[in-house]
Design an enzyme around this catalytic site. Structure first.
Site, short mmCIF file in Angstrom:
data_model
loop_
_atom_site.label_atom_id
_atom_site.label_comp_id
_atom_site.label_asym_id
_atom_site.label_seq_id
_atom_site.Cartn_x
_atom_site.Cartn_y
_atom_site.Cartn_z
N CYS A 101 -2.38 3.96 6.85
CA CYS A 101 -3.94 3.91 7.07
C CYS A 101 -4.14 3.83 8.80
O CYS A 101 -3.49 3.75 9.77
CB CYS A 101 -4.69 2.52 6.73
N ASP A 125 2.62 2.45 2.56
CA ASP A 125 2.63 3.05 3.96
C ASP A 125 3.77 2.94 4.58
O ASP A 125 4.50 1.92 4.26
CB ASP A 125 1.59 2.58 4.71
N CYS A 156 0.77 -1.16 -0.02
CA CYS A 156 -0.12 -0.08 -0.07
C CYS A 156 0.96 1.22 0.04
O CYS A 156 0.45 2.35 -0.07
CB CYS A 156 -0.84 -0.04 1.42
N CYS A 174 -1.16 -4.51 8.03
CA CYS A 174 -0.74 -3.23 8.67
C CYS A 174 -0.25 -3.65 10.04
O CYS A 174 0.57 -2.89 10.75
CB CYS A 174 -1.97 -2.42 9.05
#
Ligand code: FES
Lengths: 231, 140
Positions: free
Chosen positions: B64, B39, B37, B107
């Protein structure tokens, strides 16, 4: 299945379930019956394409329409359940295959995933530390701009720096995309030249690395665009 | 995407946001990213070299809500733990605590990777040998 040949939708030498003749497409050439889909059939094979990354989009679209018409469940309403299920399966697979190959970027992602080079999580490599540093810093400066705006600082100046940040990220993205184009060409040449598995793996590792970098940069482009929309 | 209450709570009141002095020999810094993603997450810990207890932890995450919550939770958890105890934290513990859905597992992996990266940085600074298995990516 050899990566270098034009692959067909079934393993070579597979026998038709109905008439027993060799059938290596979506349909048996001898009796015309729809054939089951072997496990792990690649999307390239689905369209009888070599595993190359430069695909003529129009030819692909035409092939998609032709196949979706041929495989459509409506054609199998009077067939037995086995064939009806095959048609359903193949039709839905066809849609997935088309979606993955239609876009040049998802096509690369698909190729790497299919070759086991880009598994979600497991085979992931960390990006080089310098890149992470850079991305982190760029994110931080974006954050500062955000805070400055919240503090009611000069909007015009802020807008200007956001715009220059955006241009900077866009240029970086264009740079990565150019690298990706380059490596696509290399891949196709390697396929054409029947390169060894280990040479192909090297090209794929590079593609993987470029894709990783691309996702960080794309993220920045999106963030700055969002800021600009609000500014 | 519906976030769990715990994620929202950490997201709205993230604990320990900030940074520590990167050059301090007792501070370990871990900077990790998720190519899925794009991130990025930075986690820093200040470790007492005598007791090996983590005295301070800070993070900064550009990502996120789940990544922010995971790193916030991670800093809470590591404080007061020894280096070895902190290294035993698994991303699955974070998943459970925050009730993360499958698409958000990466995450939490980011947070586990960040803890490991920060502590191996600290160990390197202390002149300790870093066990190869520790620097490897978390289980997914
Ligand atoms: S979506 Fe990437 S860290 Fe959460």
């Amino acid at each position: 299945m050899s990566m270098t040949q034009t692959s067909s939708a079934t393993a070579p030498g597979t026998k038709c379930w109905s008439c027993g003749k060799i059938a290596d497409g979506h349909f048996c050439a001898a009796c015309g019956k729809i054939q089951p889909l072997p496990r792990g059939t690649s999307y390239f094979a689905f369209f009888a394409l070599p595993e190359k990354l430069q695909i003529d989009p129009e030819a692909l679209e035409q092939q998609f329409h032709k196949l979706s018409w041929k495989l459509h469940p409506d054609n199998f309403m009077r067939a037995d359940e086995f064939e009806r299920n095959l048609s359903l399966e193949r039709s839905s697979e066809l849609n997935d295959a088309y979606r993955a190959l239609r876009d040049p970027l998802t096509r690369v992602e698909y190729l790497l995933a299919h070759k086991g080079m880009r598994k979600e999580g497991a085979a992931k490599q960390q990006a080089p530390p310098e890149l992470l540093e850079e991305v982190f810093e760029l994110n931080e400066s974006l954050d500062e701009l955000r805070e400055a705006r919240a503090a009611g600082e000069d909007l015009a100046a802020l807008r200007a720096s956001l715009e220059s940040a955006e241009q900077d990220f866009q240029e970086k993205l264009a740079g990565v995309d150019a690298e990706l184009d380059q490596v696509r060409t290399e891949w196709d040449a390697a396929i054409e030249a029947n390169a060894t598995e280990s040479d192909l793996s090297k090209v794929m590792a590079r593609m993987n690395e470029i894709l990783n970098r691309r996702s960080y940069i794309r993220n920045l482009v999106v963030s700055v665009a969002k800021e600009l929309a609000d500014a | 995407m519906a976030y769990s209450e715990k994620v929202i709570e950490h997201y709205n009141n993230p604990r320990n946001v900030g940074s520590l002095d990167k050059k301090d020999p007792n501070v370990g810094t871990g900077l990790v990213g998720a190519p899925e993603c794009g991130d990025v997450m930075k986690l820093q810990m200040k470790v007492n070299p005598a007791t090996r207890v983590i005295e301070e932890a800070k993070f900064k995450t550009f990502g996120c809500g789940s990544a922010i919550a995971s790193s916030s939770l991670a800093t809470e958890w590591v404080k007061g733990k020894t280096v070895e105890e902190a290294l035993a934290i698994k991303n699955t513990d974070i998943v459970r605590e925050l009730a993360l859905p499958p698409v958000k597992i990466h995450c939490s992996v980011l947070a586990e990777d960040a803890i490991k990266a920060a502590l191996s940085d600290w160990k390197t600074k202390q002149g300790e040998e870093v066990n190869a298995a520790e620097t490897k990516s978390a289980a997914h």
